[in-house]
Design a protein around this motif. Structure first.
Motif, PDB file in Angstrom:
ATOM      1  N   GLU A 138      -6.667  85.883 -26.815  1.00 52.97           N
ATOM      2  CA  GLU A 138      -7.572  86.939 -25.701  1.00 52.97           C
ATOM      3  C   GLU A 138      -7.901  86.015 -24.239  1.00 52.97           C
ATOM      4  N   ILE A 139      -7.940  84.896 -24.446  1.00 51.18           N
ATOM      5  CA  ILE A 139      -8.186  84.437 -22.897  1.00 51.18           C
ATOM      6  C   ILE A 139      -7.697  84.105 -22.238  1.00 51.18           C
ATOM      7  N   ALA A 140      -6.201  83.267 -23.402  1.00 49.83           N
ATOM      8  CA  ALA A 140      -5.022  83.017 -22.373  1.00 49.83           C
ATOM      9  C   ALA A 140      -4.204  84.887 -21.546  1.00 49.83           C
ATOM     10  N   ALA A 141      -4.439  86.138 -21.942  1.00 45.17           N
ATOM     11  CA  ALA A 141      -4.312  86.587 -21.293  1.00 45.17           C
ATOM     12  C   ALA A 141      -4.412  87.410 -20.008  1.00 45.17           C
ATOM     13  N   THR A 142      -6.655  87.561 -20.777  1.00 43.64           N
ATOM     14  CA  THR A 142      -6.901  87.198 -19.238  1.00 43.64           C
ATOM     15  C   THR A 142      -6.815  86.284 -18.467  1.00 43.64           C
ATOM     16  N   GLN A 143      -6.905  84.956 -17.788  1.00 37.60           N
ATOM     17  CA  GLN A 143      -6.373  84.295 -17.508  1.00 37.60           C
ATOM     18  C   GLN A 143      -5.443  83.685 -16.741  1.00 37.60           C
ATOM     19  N   ALA A 144      -3.954  84.579 -17.822  1.00 31.46           N
ATOM     20  CA  ALA A 144      -2.541  84.557 -16.966  1.00 31.46           C
ATOM     21  C   ALA A 144      -2.899  85.897 -16.087  1.00 31.46           C
ATOM     22  N   ALA A 145      -3.722  86.870 -15.683  1.00 32.23           N
ATOM     23  CA  ALA A 145      -3.870  88.192 -15.288  1.00 32.23           C
ATOM     24  C   ALA A 145      -4.679  87.693 -13.920  1.00 32.23           C
ATOM     25  N   GLY A 146      -5.505  86.246 -13.981  1.00 33.58           N
ATOM     26  CA  GLY A 146      -6.200  85.397 -12.566  1.00 33.58           C
ATOM     27  C   GLY A 146      -7.039  86.253 -13.016  1.00 33.58           C
ATOM     28  N   LYS A 147      -7.802  86.648 -14.010  1.00 31.50           N
ATOM     29  CA  LYS A 147      -9.404  87.127 -14.219  1.00 31.50           C
ATOM     30  C   LYS A 147      -9.956  87.062 -15.116  1.00 31.50           C
ATOM     31  N   THR A 148     -11.463  86.787 -14.749  1.00 34.99           N
ATOM     32  CA  THR A 148     -12.570  86.260 -15.644  1.00 34.99           C
ATOM     33  C   THR A 148     -13.121  86.480 -16.406  1.00 34.99           C
ATOM     34  N   VAL A 149     -13.078  85.567 -17.232  1.00 36.48           N
ATOM     35  CA  VAL A 149     -13.384  85.397 -18.965  1.00 36.48           C
ATOM     36  C   VAL A 149     -15.584  85.355 -18.179  1.00 36.48           C
ATOM     37  N   GLY A 150     -16.011  86.351 -19.568  1.00 37.83           N
ATOM     38  CA  GLY A 150     -16.975  86.347 -19.471  1.00 37.83           C
ATOM     39  C   GLY A 150     -17.320  86.073 -20.648  1.00 37.83           C
ATOM     40  N   GLY A 151     -18.363  85.218 -21.153  1.00 38.34           N
ATOM     41  CA  GLY A 151     -19.396  84.383 -21.708  1.00 38.34           C
ATOM     42  C   GLY A 151     -20.635  84.405 -22.513  1.00 38.34           C
ATOM     43  N   HIS A 152     -20.350  84.208 -23.924  1.00 34.43           N
ATOM     44  CA  HIS A 152     -21.683  85.370 -24.896  1.00 34.43           C
ATOM     45  C   HIS A 152     -22.018  83.499 -25.769  1.00 34.43           C
ATOM     46  N   TYR A 153     -22.434  82.536 -25.433  1.00 31.23           N
ATOM     47  CA  TYR A 153     -22.602  81.303 -26.845  1.00 31.23           C
ATOM     48  C   TYR A 153     -24.777  81.442 -26.809  1.00 31.23           C
ATOM     49  N   ALA A 154     -23.862  82.043 -27.925  1.00 32.00           N
ATOM     50  CA  ALA A 154     -26.206  83.189 -28.177  1.00 32.00           C
ATOM     51  C   ALA A 154     -26.289  81.798 -29.427  1.00 32.00           C
ATOM     52  N   SER A 155     -26.429  80.393 -28.765  1.00 33.65           N
ATOM     53  CA  SER A 155     -26.981  79.248 -30.011  1.00 33.65           C
ATOM     54  C   SER A 155     -27.850  78.258 -28.855  1.00 33.65           C
ATOM     55  N   PRO A 156     -28.651  77.742 -30.190  1.00 37.47           N
ATOM     56  CA  PRO A 156     -30.037  76.889 -28.369  1.00 37.47           C
ATOM     57  C   PRO A 156     -29.245  75.229 -28.849  1.00 37.47           C
ATOM     58  N   ASP A 157     -27.690  75.601 -29.984  1.00 41.20           N
ATOM     59  CA  ASP A 157     -27.213  73.724 -29.989  1.00 41.20           C
ATOM     60  C   ASP A 157     -26.102  73.262 -29.167  1.00 41.20           C
TER      61      ASP A 157
END
Length: 606
Positions: free
Chosen positions: A202-221
């Motif tokens: 999914e990330i690769a398909a987005t980057q191949a389209a030249g678009k932005t990948v949103g993040g969500h790292y819900a951990s204190p680590d």
């Protein structure tokens, strides 16, 4: 239907923009004598004129008299600041309990002219079809609503069951839609860290389209797992709650999104990375994430977030950059919006005070859309299909017995795992409590232990999972049910009386979704949300009024938390620590595993 935003592209408008700036053609609108807030140079420039043509800025400077013709609309802005229209860098329209058209109607008077939305709530209920409906209605609006294609439905495969799933093929298809600006928050951060092929595709398909990948790292680590997630490609993250979270993200080349939603207060704890540590503010963005209709109507939207950032010690011009230019730059749209500069979409707020930010007027795409808190344009809507209004399938009428929690054999008391609500934050705590056994395991309202149930509502299986929750402060004889249950959006029922829990659940099955509060045999409040069980197409004021009655009903049941409904709606969000509930059971999000309801007993609670 033409899906393009109703504004000419820069290439289409350029000949006229150049002619207007040169004085060879008249502007459509000229704003005179205002104080230009320039977010590129971080300057306040008094006595400036702004000329607009084709919905875009043509001239920005000290004298636009050469741009004025017989048909030019002239607005006198003497004594007012000219501020770029505000941008929300990450948000979910469904959290407002409103459709895109009604959400736009609610926020336009507050100066929001651009939103970057992730419709992953409706994706969990209706799949790609639901995303397309949200996308299409968004493009009809008089402001800029860009859509991020949801990445994770389910958010945690194996730990929950959604109404529909999103696949890499769905993501690749959506990248060709005109309003798609990137991939929505990548919530399955354990999957990215583990190198899961589907998530990376999914990330690769987005980057191949030249678009932005949103993040969500819900951990204190912030150790190797965080670094692995950053290596996986997400370009931003809004899940930070501490100064060190913001610093870590920016150091890894991500944008730190600081959120102030109805119940998430994460700006104050992170903005010190700028105000005290001196980090470059260009890599920080303000957002709301989740704002319900009551907040929108009573307190505002992005203007509320900017005011809060300023109150937390941020320079007003820096706060405005974080809600305009920084956001546009992050999504590759710096030449299109986010500032008052030639060629950009003509989105402007007129305000008399940069700290309090009262919104006296709003111009979007070169036309006045709100004056002194009153919207002056239509927000077009789709005709939502009838089946989209019929998505609550319980399969049967529920009874009090469905909410009974069987006790281990011969136990007089048990030690149960309890979900602990944390006020004004998305994470929960993993608590334990000794609970009485009276044939079944009972909740303990005197010690703030209520019962929670997850009722399956997508496929009519009749399934009910039971557990316990603490932090709401509910007294005896009550129940609250909601079909807004991030992210899988089954039905969550919290209560201290099983008869009331059954009544509340059946009521939502009857009305097709929403939120209801019951006490002592009577319904105290109902917020109907017929569209996917998530949204209403009624005006925001009506939904806000119903939501206000819901809040009053929750208080009447003993709850004193700020915006407790938001905590209620996230109790099934199995990608944010520490303890959650799903249709599969109780989830330990620190380990991403199902766990027993009783600490040292046999598996139970479902």
């Amino acid at each position: 239907m033409d899906k393009r935003p109703p504004i000419k592209t820069w290439a289409e408008a350029a000949p006229r923009l150049v002619a207007v700036a040169a004085g060879r053609a008249p502007a459509d609108m000229v704003i005179t004598g205002g104080t230009w807030v320039n977010v590129h140079s971080r300057e306040i420039l008094p006595a400036q004129d702004i000329a607009i043509a084709e919905g875009r800025f043509a001239y920005c400077g000290p004298d636009a008299s050469h741009c004025i013709g017989d048909e030019t609309e002239v607005l006198d802005a003497d004594g007012l600041y000219l501020v770029p229209g505000l941008c929300d860098g990450h948000m979910h329209i469904e959290s407002g309990m409103l459709t895109p058209a009604q959400f736009a109607r609610a926020v336009i008077p507050h100066g929001t002219t651009t939103m970057f939305t992730d419709p992953h709530e409706i994706a969990n209920v209706l799949g790609l079809r639901g995303v397309r409906l949200m996308h299409d209605e968004a493009l009809l609006q008089p402001i800029n609503i860009f859509t991020q294609m949801p990445s994770c439905a389910p958010s945690a495969p194996g730990l929950e069951t959604t109404g529909h799933e999103i696949t890499p093929e769905d993501v690749a298809e959506a990248m060709s839609w005109p309003g798609i600006v990137g991939l929505g928050e990548m919530m399955n951060f354990p999957g990215v860290v583990a190198g899961d092929g589907k998530m990376l595709a999914e990330i690769a398909a987005t980057q191949a389209a030249g678009k932005t990948v949103g993040g969500h790292y819900a951990s204190p680590d912030l150790g190797p797992a965080f670094h692995a997630y950053a290596a996986g490609g997400p370009a931003d993250d809004h899940e930070g709650t501490r100064e060190e979270d913001a610093i870590a993200r920016v150091r890894q080349g991500m944008r730190a999104m600081l959120r102030l939603g109805s119940a998430w207060y994460d700006v104050e704890s992170q903005i010190t990375a700028i105000t005290e540590k001196g980090l470059d503010p260009r890599n920080f963005i303000l957002c709301t994430d989740d704002s319900h209709s009551g907040t929108l109507v009573e307190d505002g939207h992005m203007n509320r977030v900017v005011r809060h950032a300023i109150d937390c010690g941020c320079d007003p011009l820096v706060a405005l950059q974080m809600a305009t230019l920084n956001t546009a730059t992050h999504f590759g749209l710096e030449r299109e919006l986010g500032s008052i500069a030639p060629g950009r979409r003509a989105d402007v707020i007129l305000t008399s005070d940069l700290r309090a930010l009262p919104v006296h007027g709003v111009i979007a795409r070169g036309r006045t859309v709100a004056v002194d808190g009153r919207i002056t344009v239509e927000t077009p809507h789709l005709d939502w299909p009838e089946d989209v209004r019929s998505t609550v399938h319980l399969g049967r009428t529920l009874a009090a017995a469905d909410f009974e929690v069987p006790a281990p054999a011969d136990a007089a008391r048990v030690t149960a795992r309890v979900i602990g609500v944390v006020e004004n934050q998305a994470p929960t705590r993993a608590l334990t409590a000794d609970l009485p056994v009276r044939g079944t395991v009972d909740c303990d309202p005197e010690n703030d232990i209520a019962q929670i149930a997850l009722v399956e509502r997508h496929r009519g299986t009749g399934g009910v999972v039971n557990a316990f929750v603490s932090g709401f402060g509910y007294g005896p004889g009550m129940a609250m049910a909601s079909t807004v249950a991030h992210d899988s959006h089954h039905m969550i029922v919290v209560g201290t009386d099983r008869e009331m829990m059954a009544a509340a659940a059946n009521r939502l099955g009857e009305v097709g979704g929403g939120i209801t509060v019951w006490k002592d045999g009577a319904e105290l409040a109902l917020v109907p949300l017929p569209i996917a069980g998530l949204m209403s197409d009624a005006p925001a004021e009506d939904v806000a009024a119903a939501a206000s009655r819901m809040g009053e009903a929750m208080a009447a049941c003993g709850c004193t938390l700020n915006n407790a409904y938001m905590q209620h709606s996230l109790l099934a969000l199995v990608v944010i620590p520490e303890l959650r509930i799903s249709d599969k059971g109780l989830v330990d999000v620190t380990r991403f595993q199902l766990t027993d309801l009783f600490e040292a007993g046999p598996e139970s609670g479902s």
